[in-house]
Design an enzyme around this catalytic site. Structure first.
Site, mmCIF file in Angstrom:
data_model
loop_
_atom_site.group_PDB
_atom_site.id
_atom_site.type_symbol
_atom_site.label_atom_id
_atom_site.label_comp_id
_atom_site.label_asym_id
_atom_site.label_seq_id
_atom_site.Cartn_x
_atom_site.Cartn_y
_atom_site.Cartn_z
ATOM 1 C CE LYS A 49 -27.694 -49.542 -105.284
ATOM 2 N NZ LYS A 49 -28.322 -48.824 -106.408
ATOM 3 C CD GLU A 93 -34.863 -40.438 -92.654
ATOM 4 O OE1 GLU A 93 -36.071 -40.149 -92.690
ATOM 5 O OE2 GLU A 93 -34.199 -40.441 -91.601
ATOM 6 C CB CYS A 126 -40.229 -38.896 -99.069
ATOM 7 S SG CYS A 126 -38.863 -37.855 -98.552
ATOM 8 C CD GLU A 172 -44.025 -43.143 -100.868
ATOM 9 O OE1 GLU A 172 -43.601 -42.085 -100.381
ATOM 10 O OE2 GLU A 172 -43.325 -44.163 -100.978
HETATM 11 O O1 TXE Z 1 -37.076 -47.597 -104.631
HETATM 12 P P1 TXE Z 1 -36.046 -48.480 -103.900
HETATM 13 P P2 TXE Z 1 -37.908 -47.894 -105.962
HETATM 14 C C1 TXE Z 1 -40.926 -45.188 -102.784
HETATM 15 C C2 TXE Z 1 -41.935 -44.814 -103.835
HETATM 16 C C3 TXE Z 1 -41.564 -45.705 -104.964
HETATM 17 C C4 TXE Z 1 -41.181 -46.960 -104.217
HETATM 18 C C5 TXE Z 1 -40.293 -47.891 -104.974
HETATM 19 O O2 TXE Z 1 -43.230 -45.123 -103.394
HETATM 20 O O3 TXE Z 1 -42.611 -45.929 -105.844
HETATM 21 O O4 TXE Z 1 -40.501 -46.498 -103.085
HETATM 22 O O5 TXE Z 1 -39.253 -47.173 -105.597
HETATM 23 C C6 TXE Z 1 -31.636 -49.514 -103.640
HETATM 24 N N1 TXE Z 1 -30.574 -53.662 -100.835
HETATM 25 N N2 TXE Z 1 -39.779 -44.299 -102.758
HETATM 26 O O6 TXE Z 1 -38.179 -49.346 -106.130
HETATM 27 O O7 TXE Z 1 -35.991 -49.853 -104.478
HETATM 28 C C7 TXE Z 1 -31.903 -49.034 -105.037
HETATM 29 O O8 TXE Z 1 -30.934 -49.541 -105.926
HETATM 30 C C8 TXE Z 1 -29.947 -52.490 -100.894
HETATM 31 C C9 TXE Z 1 -39.765 -43.349 -101.678
HETATM 32 O O9 TXE Z 1 -37.254 -47.253 -107.063
HETATM 33 O O10 TXE Z 1 -36.306 -48.339 -102.469
HETATM 34 C C10 TXE Z 1 -31.840 -47.538 -104.843
HETATM 35 O O11 TXE Z 1 -30.479 -47.117 -104.798
HETATM 36 N N3 TXE Z 1 -30.344 -51.488 -101.695
HETATM 37 C C11 TXE Z 1 -38.522 -42.647 -101.584
HETATM 38 C C12 TXE Z 1 -32.485 -47.349 -103.472
HETATM 39 O O12 TXE Z 1 -32.403 -48.623 -102.854
HETATM 40 C C13 TXE Z 1 -31.425 -51.680 -102.444
HETATM 41 C C14 TXE Z 1 -37.645 -42.469 -102.715
HETATM 42 C C15 TXE Z 1 -33.939 -46.902 -103.508
HETATM 43 O O13 TXE Z 1 -34.664 -47.777 -104.314
HETATM 44 C C16 TXE Z 1 -32.132 -52.901 -102.423
HETATM 45 C C17 TXE Z 1 -37.762 -43.510 -103.701
HETATM 46 C C18 TXE Z 1 -31.656 -53.927 -101.567
HETATM 47 N N4 TXE Z 1 -32.269 -55.108 -101.454
HETATM 48 C C19 TXE Z 1 -38.823 -44.361 -103.698
HETATM 49 N N5 TXE Z 1 -33.173 -52.801 -103.278
HETATM 50 C C20 TXE Z 1 -38.307 -41.650 -100.493
HETATM 51 N N6 TXE Z 1 -38.424 -42.067 -99.232
HETATM 52 O O14 TXE Z 1 -37.991 -40.509 -100.755
HETATM 53 C C21 TXE Z 1 -33.125 -51.573 -103.819
HETATM 54 N N7 TXE Z 1 -32.071 -50.879 -103.331
#
Ligand code: TXE
Length: 483
Positions: A176, A251, A285, A387
């Site tokens: 996904k 990650e 990140c 972050e």
């Molecule tokens: O990321 P999410 P978000 C950090 C950054 C950002 C914060 C939130 O600080 O502001 O995270 O971002 C899926 N079960 N990073 O809310 O929710 C979601 O659909 C399974 C750091 O946009 O973590 C997407 O495909 N999957 C970072 C993926 O998780 C779930 C990169 C990432 O979304 C889920 C991005 C669940 N319960 C944000 N909930 C990095 N490490 O590079 C969400 N998702």
């Protein structure tokens, strides 16, 4: 290869609508307008994807590495041949400059497939002979059906970073992409069909994290989850998957320090520090967001960073002169702006930026924020602990090596640290003591796909890249033969 208005799921080799028939809006962050729609998939779509993957597994896992190499290489070729279409789609979806999509995101997606297609040809396992008695050897077998969930900041780049090793190792995948940036994953599905990937080997289910993502994480037939995203989401995934004894690679976020000593190569350090602060709007990140500078260099550094940050051009992702495009979404822009307000409340001084940039015409509704440099904040404040993931950095002077280490290690995160010094002994000494999965010395984002990639502390569990990824996506089995 053109993007379509209605994105479809890729299940059992076909492009199909969501079981519910429901779609979500897909917004262009540079205009703030809806420009396409993606499936609002649910557990039913995931169920179909898992069934297809299970059916495909026996043949894919046993077809031989040569065949997997050929098909994955073909996918890489198709991405390469369609570089312009993929890059345009990525920039519309994410808001990042086209120049970046063309030179970083899409070439890297192609490289991920090529790298793991060839890696699997060389992947070997160990043998442990017991002299005169027995031999142990390790079989490394694919796990079965695995789940890959990726974020929006480097959409196709991170999606393929997981999918390619999973497929190369012989697994079938239910993946996904982020609901904020689904388009290039949809185009990847088309590339897989064109490349002749057998049906069901890769299934791409679009939709929301708590719905489609959660259905992947909790599906009992999905034996491993590889996730990149926020730390809170990582915790939620671990809460579901750990009691099911799934293999987990997480990650997560970072709050990365740049430590700059007065003896550094100033010009090179400035070039790379500007990049590590504001590349992709700070939405990587690995970006450095806490900059610590040895006191004798502090004022010179501060003035130069502010001058260069003000010079960066924020605006149309499709203009050749743009350095920073739009942030990924309105909600994310609001989050970044709220952290800037918090920094002021905590006593920080905004040296430049600090505001949304309102553009005109088509881009009037876009989510643009000026590059922001803040000084005067202590380590313990929230701005320096949490972050932000935007074009925002804090700067602070330090006096000794010990103090620099204490500051650098002083958050709950441990993804990447960058160190600038010409003193080779100090560089090695500090690298040993920095609590981070990656330490860059006199460079930033110098990536080699063979190296272990990942973080310590709240930055995650496990490592991606090279053999680490192939080990994650295989189950080691000890076979002992007595003679
Ligand atoms: O990321 P999410 P978000 C950090 C950054 C950002 C914060 C939130 O600080 O502001 O995270 O971002 C899926 N079960 N990073 O809310 O929710 C979601 O659909 C399974 C750091 O946009 O973590 C997407 O495909 N999957 C970072 C993926 O998780 C779930 C990169 C990432 O979304 C889920 C991005 C669940 N319960 C944000 N909930 C990095 N490490 O590079 C969400 N998702």
């Amino acid at each position: 290869m053109r993007p379509d208005k209605y994105i479809k799921n890729y299940i059992d080799g076909a492009l199909v609508p969501p079981a519910s028939g429901q779609y979500l809006d897909n917004v262009n962050p540079a205009t703030g307008k809806v420009y396409s729609w993606l499936p609002d998939s649910d557990a039913e779509d995931v169920e179909r994807a898992v069934a297809a993957a299970k059916k495909a597994f026996p043949e894919w896992s046993r077809c031989g590495v040569e065949r997997r190499f050929r098909i994955l290489s073909r996918i890489a070729d198709i991405i390469e041949q369609n570089l312009d279409d993929f890059a345009r789609a990525e920039s519309i979806d994410n808001g990042k400059p086209l120049a970046m999509s063309r030179s970083v995101d899409i070439p890297r997606a192609q490289a991920n497939f090529r790298f793991f297609a060839t890696s699997i040809l060389h992947f070997a396992s160990e043998a442990h002979p017991v002299e005169g008695r027995a031999i142990n050897y390790t079989l490394r077998q694919p796990i079965g059906v695995v789940g890959c969930i990726s974020p929006w900041n480097l959409p196709l780049y991170l999606f393929t970073w997981k999918i390619a090793p999973a497929l190369a190792a012989g697994n079938c995948v239910v993946a996904k992409p982020s609901e904020l940036t689904p388009m290039t994953a949809y185009m990847l599905a088309k590339a897989c069909i064109e490349a002749g990937l057998p049906k069901g080997v890769l299934n791409i289910v679009h939709g929301l994290g708590p719905k489609a993502g959660q259905a992947i994480v909790e599906h009992p037939e999905i034996k491993a989850i590889s996730f990149t995203g926020g730390t809170k989401t990582g915790q939620a995934i671990a809460r579901t998957a750990a009691p099911m004894f799934k293999k987990l690679s997480l990650e997560l976020g970072g709050k990365n320090p740049n430590i700059i000593f007065a003896d550094c190569d100033f010009d090179q350090m400035m070039v790379d520090t500007l990049r590590s602060s504001f590349s992709n709007n700070g939405q990587i990140c690995l970006c450095g967001s806490r900059i610590y500078v040895e006191r004798p260099l502090y004022e010179r550094f501060r003035d130069e960073l502010v001058k260069r940050a003000q010079f960066l051009k924020v605006g149309d992702p499709f203009s050749q002169v743009t350095d920073l495009g739009a942030l990924v979404s309105e909600a994310h822009m609001e989050k970044v702006l709220s952290y800037i307000s918090l920094a002021e409340m905590e006593g920080g001084k905004i040296l430049c930026g600090g505001k949304r940039l309102e553009l005109e015409g088509e881009l009037a509704g876009g989510y643009f924020v000026r590059p922001t440099v803040i000084e005067g904040l202590p380590l313990e404040c929230r701005t320096n602990q949490e972050e932000i993931f935007g074009p925002v950095v804090t700067i602070q002077p330090f006096d000794t090596e010990e103090e620099a280490l204490q500051l650098a290690n002083g958050t709950g995160y441990g993804l990447a640290a960058t160190l600038w010094t010409q003193d080779i002994s100090r560089a090695h000494r500090m690298a040993e003591q920095l609590e981070f999965g990656i330490v860059w010395i006199n460079c930033w984002m110098e990536r080699d796909l063979r190296t272990p990639f990942g973080g310590m502390k709240s930055s995650g569990v496990g490592r991606e890249g090279g053999w680490e990824a192939l080990r994650f996506f295989t189950e080691p089995k000890n076979v002992c033969v007595k003679y």
